[in-house]
Design a protein around this motif. Structure first.
Motif, short mmCIF file in Angstrom:
data_model
loop_
_atom_site.label_atom_id
_atom_site.label_comp_id
_atom_site.label_asym_id
_atom_site.label_seq_id
_atom_site.Cartn_x
_atom_site.Cartn_y
_atom_site.Cartn_z
N LEU A 54 0.83 -1.22 0.00
CA LEU A 54 0.00 0.00 0.00
C LEU A 54 0.86 1.26 0.00
CD1 LEU A 54 -2.71 -1.10 2.61
CD2 LEU A 54 -2.83 -1.21 0.11
N GLY A 55 2.14 1.11 -0.32
CA GLY A 55 3.06 2.25 -0.31
C GLY A 55 3.91 2.21 0.94
N ALA A 57 4.83 2.94 4.60
CA ALA A 57 4.19 3.25 5.88
C ALA A 57 5.25 3.85 6.79
CB ALA A 57 3.62 1.98 6.50
N LEU A 76 -0.24 4.92 7.36
CA LEU A 76 -0.22 4.60 5.94
C LEU A 76 -0.30 5.87 5.10
CD1 LEU A 76 -2.66 1.55 5.99
CD2 LEU A 76 -0.16 1.53 6.06
N GLU A 77 0.13 5.77 3.84
CA GLU A 77 0.09 6.93 2.95
C GLU A 77 -1.34 7.45 2.75
OE1 GLU A 77 2.18 5.83 -0.65
OE2 GLU A 77 4.12 6.30 0.24
N SER A 78 -2.33 6.58 2.95
CA SER A 78 -3.73 6.97 2.81
C SER A 78 -4.18 7.88 3.94
CB SER A 78 -4.62 5.73 2.80
OG SER A 78 -4.59 5.10 4.07
N GLY A 79 -3.36 7.96 5.00
CA GLY A 79 -3.72 8.75 6.17
C GLY A 79 -4.23 7.90 7.32
N LEU A 80 -4.54 6.62 7.05
CA LEU A 80 -5.00 5.72 8.10
C LEU A 80 -3.88 5.50 9.11
CD1 LEU A 80 -7.19 3.74 9.17
CD2 LEU A 80 -6.08 1.98 7.77
N LYS A 81 -4.22 5.58 10.40
CA LYS A 81 -3.28 5.31 11.48
C LYS A 81 -3.78 4.09 12.24
CE LYS A 81 -1.90 10.11 12.09
NZ LYS A 81 -1.86 11.26 13.01
N GLN A 104 -10.22 -3.03 11.62
CA GLN A 104 -10.28 -1.68 11.05
C GLN A 104 -11.62 -1.44 10.37
OE1 GLN A 104 -7.72 0.54 11.70
NE2 GLN A 104 -7.19 -1.19 12.99
N ASP A 106 -14.44 -0.89 7.75
CA ASP A 106 -14.64 -1.43 6.40
C ASP A 106 -13.88 -2.72 6.15
OD1 ASP A 106 -16.32 0.74 5.76
OD2 ASP A 106 -14.59 1.96 5.21
#
Length: 134
Positions: A54-55, A57, A76-81, A104, A106
């Protein structure tokens, strides 16, 4: 945010808990037993960079301590912590290692089960390493 479902995954290790903690807290050794970090970690100031599907982290670990806490925050790069609670405690002459897996948002039942299986494999690898290195 609502409370997430959680599963505590643990293993007993026939090795002094302080030895297990010292090994687990050496972040450069994590790729030896944590498959999600198998490509390695690179230090970047107070954080570590972990490349993944996912890129990249960013990982921030709990400071060294006398309580067996190896918690780490994965960003994560998506902003998820994702806060990963990882502990080692004395269990007789050995150690008990516990990871609290949080489901998590979803995440499907299948994904949550797959994450739990991955953590179980990681802890089994850690156990094998620690019990063979005496």
């Amino acid at each position: 945010m609502a409370t997430m479902a959680a599963k505590i995954i643990h293993t007993s290790i026939a090795r002094d808990w302080r030895d297990v903690y010292a090994f687990m807290a050496d972040h450069e050794k994590m790729p030896l037993w944590a498959a999600g970090l198998s490509t390695g970690l690179t230090r970047d100031g107070d954080e570590w960079i972990a490349p993944g599907p996912l890129g990249n982290a960013r990982v921030r670990f709990a400071p060294d301590n006398d309580f067996g806490v190896v918690d780490h925050l994965v960003m994560l790069e998506s902003g998820l912590k994702v806060h990963n609670a990882l502990r080692v405690v004395p269990n007789g002459d050995g150690a008990e290692v516990m990871f609290t897996l949080l489901r998590q948002p979803d995440m499907s039942d299948e994904e949550f089960a797959a994450d739990a299986t991955a953590v179980e494999k990681d802890l089994a690898t850690l156990k094998s390493i620690m019990e063979s290195e005496r």
